[in-house]
Design an enzyme around this catalytic site. Structure first.
Site, PDB file in Angstrom:
ATOM      1  N   LYS A  85      37.558  31.491   9.030  1.00 26.12           N
ATOM      2  CA  LYS A  85      36.442  32.197   9.103  1.00 26.12           C
ATOM      3  C   LYS A  85      36.551  33.660   9.115  1.00 26.12           C
ATOM      4  O   LYS A  85      37.651  34.059   9.948  1.00 26.12           O
ATOM      5  CB  LYS A  85      35.663  31.777  10.535  1.00 26.12           C
ATOM      6  CG  LYS A  85      34.235  32.302  10.927  1.00 26.12           C
ATOM      7  CD  LYS A  85      33.824  31.717  12.033  1.00 26.12           C
ATOM      8  CE  LYS A  85      32.251  32.063  12.470  1.00 26.12           C
ATOM      9  NZ  LYS A  85      31.887  31.625  13.523  1.00 26.12           N
ATOM     10  N   SER A 118      27.410  30.061  13.105  1.00 25.62           N
ATOM     11  CA  SER A 118      27.778  31.048  12.180  1.00 25.62           C
ATOM     12  C   SER A 118      28.958  30.767  11.376  1.00 25.62           C
ATOM     13  O   SER A 118      29.517  31.621  10.531  1.00 25.62           O
ATOM     14  CB  SER A 118      28.230  32.204  13.033  1.00 25.62           C
ATOM     15  OG  SER A 118      29.242  31.922  13.884  1.00 25.62           O
ATOM     16  N   SER A 151      28.548  27.391  16.878  1.00 25.18           N
ATOM     17  CA  SER A 151      28.945  27.909  15.722  1.00 25.18           C
ATOM     18  C   SER A 151      29.593  26.980  14.789  1.00 25.18           C
ATOM     19  O   SER A 151      29.716  27.142  13.808  1.00 25.18           O
ATOM     20  CB  SER A 151      29.248  29.189  15.671  1.00 25.18           C
ATOM     21  OG  SER A 151      28.139  30.279  15.983  1.00 25.18           O
TER      22      SER A 151
END
Length: 602
Positions: free
Chosen positions: A201, A278, A302
């Site tokens: 990420k 996210s 997330s």
């Protein structure tokens, strides 16, 4: 798309087996002949060209009319298959137009006098070629209405019954990746994760790479990291390769998975639906088979939300258990490191390397299982039915005893406490940057930062005090029971769907683990209609691996067939590492023929 709204067709015919076609909608029927001597049936060429003009103009009304109505109509592309005219129309509305292009070679293959297969080559102005295949069927009525821009007032009736689009090959899908390689960064040494590819990420430092936090202005000002974040270094030291840096919502301040700057990563398991955020990029990369592991973060859900939306396994680790050195923070009171995988076995392998104290003896989980009251008001009816059915099946198999109802703190209190503390910490970290970069944020994230900036010191102090009380209560509950609940209130929302109510209901579920600082696994064991939905298991601090083991046992007991998105890449070699030490929470799947009392319930 072309601003003049005109779809151009290559008059050269694109080769000896093609045919010429002008951009004018009124070209004479039967005037163009393909490479095997087949003429355009009357009206089909006009309908084809009108459809291309509608694509160029992003005329969603005309595009909807071009497809046959009903549930049998299909459209597919690299992101998956859409079935039903309504589903296709919703996708069109949320997607936006196509890149500017011209149509070159076109081939026709009549199947019957009223059904024709049309295959055409797209030449994009920015370079590259794509392919589109359409099955057109004569309807015997007028097609595109005169009211739709770019449409002719009276075209003989042809509709698309099925279509498949092969876009131009992309070396880098920026909706998913910010940087990618083969690999981007190799492992530092061999180990238990040999052969695994990791999508990181875009919040973690990766040596030699810039960190962008999902925002191009941040990335433009960043300098390459001197060293890996601790969580990255652990995976590389165990033999895993970093295949790329994957997308995130801006500053990880969202649960949707959308990013206005780079686009929304596709959801391969539910085309036309949000990927969840996210950690949208790592989740999509794993679901597509482009990575085996997504290294991600979970503040408000997330990891758990994209895992739920895309049918993946995901773990939010115990707060503070995995060091966050080299990780861009959002709210330190809730930020945790975690992982996404396609199966439980890979997730267990990753935990062995990713958890600093993975060798410590695992606690035997309590046999008591509790379920929050009032789930029915948060979940869709199909999600409620799937959740209740899964528990009933586990009980019938003897894998689960009686699931007790438990009253948790009020959802609004959990959400509000979480929102205030998260907002205050996010503003303390990024407020100065936001103030000096007006217009750099997407509207939804900018709105959240504005709300955070408006928090009063008194409200923040009260929220921190209440957080300590709520956390202590939730941890006391988790010490005595495994808490089970769906990872999200529904399957993935459709692209373009209003998300206010969805976000509120989602936070009511996800904030339990976030406020408690608890580990939580999302296992792809439920469904909401045809959409995947995760089953969440929450435990006490340190129960991370035990929760994954228990969820894997339940998955085997339920005979869940994991859906893995196909890929031409054969993936990593089979795991031939030694079997791990026995885990007291990982039991063989119970014999369905055995009586429920033959096995101690868990």
């Amino acid at each position: 798309m072309r601003h003049d709204g005109v779809a151009r067709l290559d008059a050269s015919g694109g080769g000896p087996h093609g045919h010429g076609a002008t951009g004018a909608a009124g070209g004479a029927a039967d005037s163009a002949v393909d490479g095997v001597g087949q003429a355009w049936p009357a009206g089909l060429r006009e309908a084809f060209e009108a459809y291309e003009r509608a694509l160029a103009a992003d005329d969603t009304a005309a595009l909807a009319e071009a497809f046959e109505p009903g549930e049998a109509t299909m459209r597919g592309d690299g992101a998956g298959l859409l079935v039903g005219a309504d589903e296709i129309a919703r996708f069109r509305t949320a997607r936006g137009g196509v890149a500017s292009r011209r149509i070159g070679r076109v081939e026709l293959r009549p199947i019957t006098p009223d059904v024709v297969l049309v295959v055409s080559v797209s030449h994009f102005d920015a370079g590259g070629r794509g392919l589109q295949t359409q099955l057109w069927r004569r309807t015997g009525s007028d097609t595109l209405s005169a009211a739709s821009s770019g449409a002719s007032p009276a075209l003989p009736g042809w509709r698309i019954a099925a279509a498949h689009v092969s876009p131009r090959p992309a070396a880098l899908d920026r909706r998913v990746w910010r940087a990618v390689g083969d690999p981007l960064v190799p492992p530092t040494r061999p180990g238990v994760l040999d052969g695994l590819r990791v999508a990181v990420k875009d919040l973690f430092d990766v040596a030699g790479q810039r960190r962008g936090s999902g925002n191009p202005a941040v990335w433009a000002e960043a300098t390459p990291a001197a060293r890996d974040a601790d969580a990255v270094a652990r995976l590389r030291a165990a033999g895993a390769a970093i295949v790329g840096i994957a997308a995130t919502d801006e500053f990880a301040y969202s649960l949707a998975g959308a990013n206005v700057h780079y686009g929304t990563p596709p959801n391969p398991t539910a085309p036309g639906h949000l990927p969840g955020g996210s950690s949208s990029g790592p989740a999509t990369a794993v679901a597509l088979g482009q990575a085996d592991v997504g290294l991600a973060t979970d503040t408000a859900g997330s990891i758990r939300v994209p895992a739920s939306y895309q049918g993946l396994w995901g773990l939010r680790s115990t707060l503070g258990r995995v060091p966050t050195a080299g990780l861009a923070p959002l709210a330190e009171a809730f930020d945790t490191v975690g992982w996404l995988t396609r199966d439980a076995a890979t997730l267990a392998r990753v935990l062995a390397a990713g958890l600093p104290d993975a060798d410590a003896p695992a606690r035997v989980l309590p046999t008591r299982v509790v379920v929050p009251e009032e789930l029915d008001r948060l979940l869709t009816p199909d999600a409620v039915a799937s959740f209740r059915d899964a528990l009933a099946r586990l009980q019938a198999l003897g894998a689960l005893g009686e699931a007790e109802p438990v009253r948790l703190p009020e959802a609004e209190e959990l959400r509000e406490t979480f929102r205030v503390v998260q907002g205050a910490q996010a503003w303390a970290t990024y407020g100065p940057w936001v103030c000096t970069h007006p217009g750099a944020l997407g509207a939804d994230v900018a709105e959240r930062f504005a709300a955070a900036a408006a928090l009063s010191p008194g409200d923040v102090a009260a929220a921190h005090e209440r957080l300590a009380e709520l956390r202590a209560g939730l941890r006391a509950l988790a010490a005595d029971a495994v808490l089970v609940l769906p990872s999200a209130p529904s399957g993935a929302p459709r692209l373009g769907e209003p998300l206010g109510d969805v976000r509120a209901a989602t936070l009511a579920l996800t904030s339990v683990a976030s406020v408690g600082g608890l580990p939580a696994v999302s296992a792809p064991l439920l469904h909401d209609g045809e959409l995947p939905l995760g089953l969440g298991l929450l435990g006490a601090p340190g129960d991370d691996a035990a929760l994954v083991a228990l969820a894997a046992t339940w998955a085997r007991a339920l005979a869940v067939e994991q859906h893995v998105v196909g890929t031409d890449d054969p993936g990593p070699a089979p795991d031939r590492s030694p079997d791990p030490a026995p885990n007291p929470n990982l039991d063989p799947a119970p014999d369905p023929a055995a009586a429920p009392g033959d096995k101690e319930p868990r």
